[in-house]
Design a protein around this motif. Structure first.
Motif, mmCIF file in Angstrom:
data_model
loop_
_atom_site.group_PDB
_atom_site.id
_atom_site.type_symbol
_atom_site.label_atom_id
_atom_site.label_comp_id
_atom_site.label_asym_id
_atom_site.label_seq_id
_atom_site.Cartn_x
_atom_site.Cartn_y
_atom_site.Cartn_z
ATOM 1 N N THR A 1 0.745 -1.156 0.079
ATOM 2 C CA THR A 1 0.044 0.152 0.079
ATOM 3 C C THR A 1 0.865 1.185 -0.013
ATOM 4 O O THR A 1 0.373 2.262 -0.325
ATOM 5 C CB THR A 1 -1.023 0.145 1.321
ATOM 6 O OG1 THR A 1 -0.065 -0.073 2.388
ATOM 7 C CG2 THR A 1 -1.814 -1.122 1.287
ATOM 8 N N GLY A 2 2.039 1.166 0.430
ATOM 9 C CA GLY A 2 3.079 2.209 0.600
ATOM 10 C C GLY A 2 2.466 3.115 1.810
ATOM 11 O O GLY A 2 2.942 4.416 1.800
ATOM 12 N N LEU A 3 1.820 2.678 2.796
ATOM 13 C CA LEU A 3 1.437 3.217 3.964
ATOM 14 C C LEU A 3 1.954 2.761 5.231
ATOM 15 O O LEU A 3 2.342 1.375 5.158
ATOM 16 C CB LEU A 3 -0.387 3.150 4.239
ATOM 17 C CG LEU A 3 -1.209 3.687 2.883
ATOM 18 C CD1 LEU A 3 -2.532 3.434 3.190
ATOM 19 C CD2 LEU A 3 -1.008 5.242 2.909
ATOM 20 N N THR A 4 1.834 3.473 6.215
ATOM 21 C CA THR A 4 2.319 3.025 7.314
ATOM 22 C C THR A 4 1.335 2.018 8.279
ATOM 23 O O THR A 4 0.348 1.983 7.882
ATOM 24 C CB THR A 4 2.674 4.154 8.409
ATOM 25 O OG1 THR A 4 1.426 4.947 8.837
ATOM 26 C CG2 THR A 4 3.713 5.033 7.909
ATOM 27 N N LYS A 5 2.171 1.344 9.124
ATOM 28 C CA LYS A 5 1.353 0.291 9.937
ATOM 29 C C LYS A 5 0.268 1.060 10.500
ATOM 30 O O LYS A 5 -0.953 0.777 10.528
ATOM 31 C CB LYS A 5 2.101 -0.458 11.026
ATOM 32 C CG LYS A 5 1.513 -1.213 11.834
ATOM 33 C CD LYS A 5 2.204 -2.224 12.577
ATOM 34 C CE LYS A 5 1.759 -3.097 13.656
ATOM 35 N NZ LYS A 5 2.743 -3.923 14.568
ATOM 36 N N GLY A 6 0.358 2.294 11.196
ATOM 37 C CA GLY A 6 -0.316 3.153 11.912
ATOM 38 C C GLY A 6 -1.517 3.701 10.873
ATOM 39 O O GLY A 6 -2.706 3.814 11.401
ATOM 40 N N ALA A 7 -1.112 3.963 9.669
ATOM 41 C CA ALA A 7 -2.388 4.293 8.645
ATOM 42 C C ALA A 7 -3.235 3.143 8.256
ATOM 43 O O ALA A 7 -4.539 3.280 8.072
ATOM 44 C CB ALA A 7 -1.679 4.891 7.302
#
Length: 198
Positions: A37-43
Motif C-alpha cells: 500500500t505504501g502506507l505505514t502500519k499506523g495508517a
C-alpha cells in the motif's frame, strides 16, 4: 460522494486483497501490507481495527467481484440451459479471471482459514453456499418452465456441479496444469447435455 477515509480504505483493500489471497491470513505480514500500500502500519490500523478485519474485508471485496461475474452468467438472456453453459464457459477461463486476484478466493481463503480464522472460514463457506443456491435457483426455474429435467433435486445437482468445478480449480492450481480445468468443464458440458437437457 466518498470521503477521503473511504477512498483510502478502498485503496487499501484493493491492494492487499491479492496478497491475503495468495499468502493466506497467517502468511501475510504487516510489512507485506505496508509495502503493497505504501502506507505505514499506523495508517492501516487507522482505517481497520486489526489485521483480521482487513483480511475479512479483502475477502468480501474479492467475493463481490466473483459474485458479480457469476450473476452475469446466470441472469443473462435465454433459458436455464444457456445460463448453465454461460457459467461453465466462465469457469473454463476461471484461472485467467482470478489471476489478478491471486487465485480462487473461495479455494484459497476457505482452505487457509479452516484452522486459523473462523470468521474468514465462515465467510468463504457463505459465498460457496450462495453460489450453489444461485445455480440451484436457475435449475429449479428451468425445471418449472419445462426447459430442463433433473435426475435429483436442484440443490443436490447444483452442489455436485459446483463440487466438480471447485475440484478442477484445486487440481489445476496445485498441479499448475490448466487441463484439469479445461477437461472437467468440457466433461460437465457433456454431462449437462446428457443429463438435464430436454
Amino acid at each position: 460522494m466518498t470521503t477521503k477515509a473511504e477512498r483510502t480504505s478502498a485503496y487499501i483493500i484493493e491492494k492487499v486483497a491479492p496478497i491475503f489471497n495468495k499468502q493466506g491470513y497467517i502468511g501475510t505480514s504487516m510489512s507485506d501490507l505496508t509495502e503493497a500500500t505504501g502506507l505505514t502500519k499506523g495508517a492501516l490500523y487507522g482505517n481497520f481495527e486489526n489485521k483480521e478485519s482487513l483480511a475479512l474485508e479483502a475477502f468480501e471485496y474479492q467475493s463481490k467481484i466473483l459474485m458479480a461475474a457469476i450473476d452475469k452468467c446466470l441472469s443473462g438472456s435465454g433459458n436455464a440451459l444457456e445460463a448453465i453453459f454461460r457459467l461453465t464457459d466462465f469457469y473454463r477461463h476461471y484461472d485467467e479471471f482470478t489471476a489478478p486476484m491471486g487465485g480462487c478466493p473461495i479455494l484459497n481463503v476457505g482452505v487457509d482459514a479452516k484452522y486459523n480464522n473462523k470468521p474468514l472460514e465462515g465467510a468463504a463457506r457463505e459465498v460457496l453456499r450462495t453460489i450453489e443456491g444461485k445455480i440451484a435457483l436457475v435449475l429449479e426455474n428451468g425445471v418449472n418452465k419445462g426447459e430442463l429435467r433433473l435426475p435429483v433435486p436442484p440443490l443436490q445437482f447444483a452442489k455436485q456441479l459446483f463440487t466438480m468445478i471447485q475440484g478442477a480449480i484445486a487440481m489445476a492450481s496445485i498441479s499448475g496444469d490448466r487441463k484439469y480445468l479445461i477437461n472437467t468443464i468440457a466433461y460437465l458440458d457433456v454431462l449437462v447435455n446428457k443429463e438435464i437437457k430436454k
